[in-house]
Design an enzyme around this catalytic site. Structure first.
Site, PDB file in Angstrom:
ATOM      1  N   LEU A   8       0.797  -1.191  -0.111  1.00 17.29           N
ATOM      2  CA  LEU A   8       0.067  -0.007   0.092  1.00 17.29           C
ATOM      3  C   LEU A   8       0.882   1.249  -0.012  1.00 17.29           C
ATOM      4  O   LEU A   8       0.873   1.808   0.927  1.00 17.29           O
ATOM      5  CB  LEU A   8      -1.037   0.138   1.106  1.00 17.29           C
ATOM      6  N   HIS A   9       1.592   1.549  -1.089  1.00 14.45           N
ATOM      7  CA  HIS A   9       2.297   2.648  -1.306  1.00 14.45           C
ATOM      8  C   HIS A   9       1.493   4.008  -1.676  1.00 14.45           C
ATOM      9  O   HIS A   9       0.045   3.778  -1.539  1.00 14.45           O
ATOM     10  CB  HIS A   9       3.302   2.354  -2.482  1.00 14.45           C
ATOM     11  N   ALA A  10       2.090   5.006  -2.016  1.00 16.05           N
ATOM     12  CA  ALA A  10       1.203   6.214  -2.089  1.00 16.05           C
ATOM     13  C   ALA A  10       0.164   6.090  -3.077  1.00 16.05           C
ATOM     14  O   ALA A  10      -1.032   6.684  -2.554  1.00 16.05           O
ATOM     15  CB  ALA A  10       2.161   7.392  -2.765  1.00 16.05           C
TER      16      ALA A  10
END
Length: 91
Positions: free
Chosen positions: A16-18
């Site tokens: 769950l990156h940017a």
């Protein structure tokens, strides 16, 4: 209305990156109800906070617990679960 809780597994191959965190936080905020997300048995954070979500360091395969409280809690949990289980990094 009672609290609704659901455990889901992170589907994005890069976690769950940017970008997926922004989509998730935005959907949580737009729901208009109180929603939290917690990694494993950790402390829950506000699901509408992109910084709180990124700070969890969620990777593919991690399990998180969503909790929603209010009208439309089930629909909100359904929508947020779908966002978390989708691989946003797939081409």
């Amino acid at each position: 209305m009672p609290q609704l809780t659901r455990t889901v597994r992170i589907g994005s191959s890069h976690g769950l990156h940017a970008r997926p965190a922004k989509l998730f936080a935005q959907a949580a905020k737009e729901s208009g109800i109180a929603v939290t997300i917690a990694k494993d048995a950790g402390k829950p954070v506000n699901a509408a906070s992109i910084l709180g979500i990124i700070a969890l360091g969620l990777e593919q395969g991690d399990y998180v617990t969503l909790t929603a409280d209010g009208d439309n809690a089930e629909a909100t949990i359904d929508r947020l679960s779908e966002l978390l289980t989708t691989d946003h990094d797939a081409e």
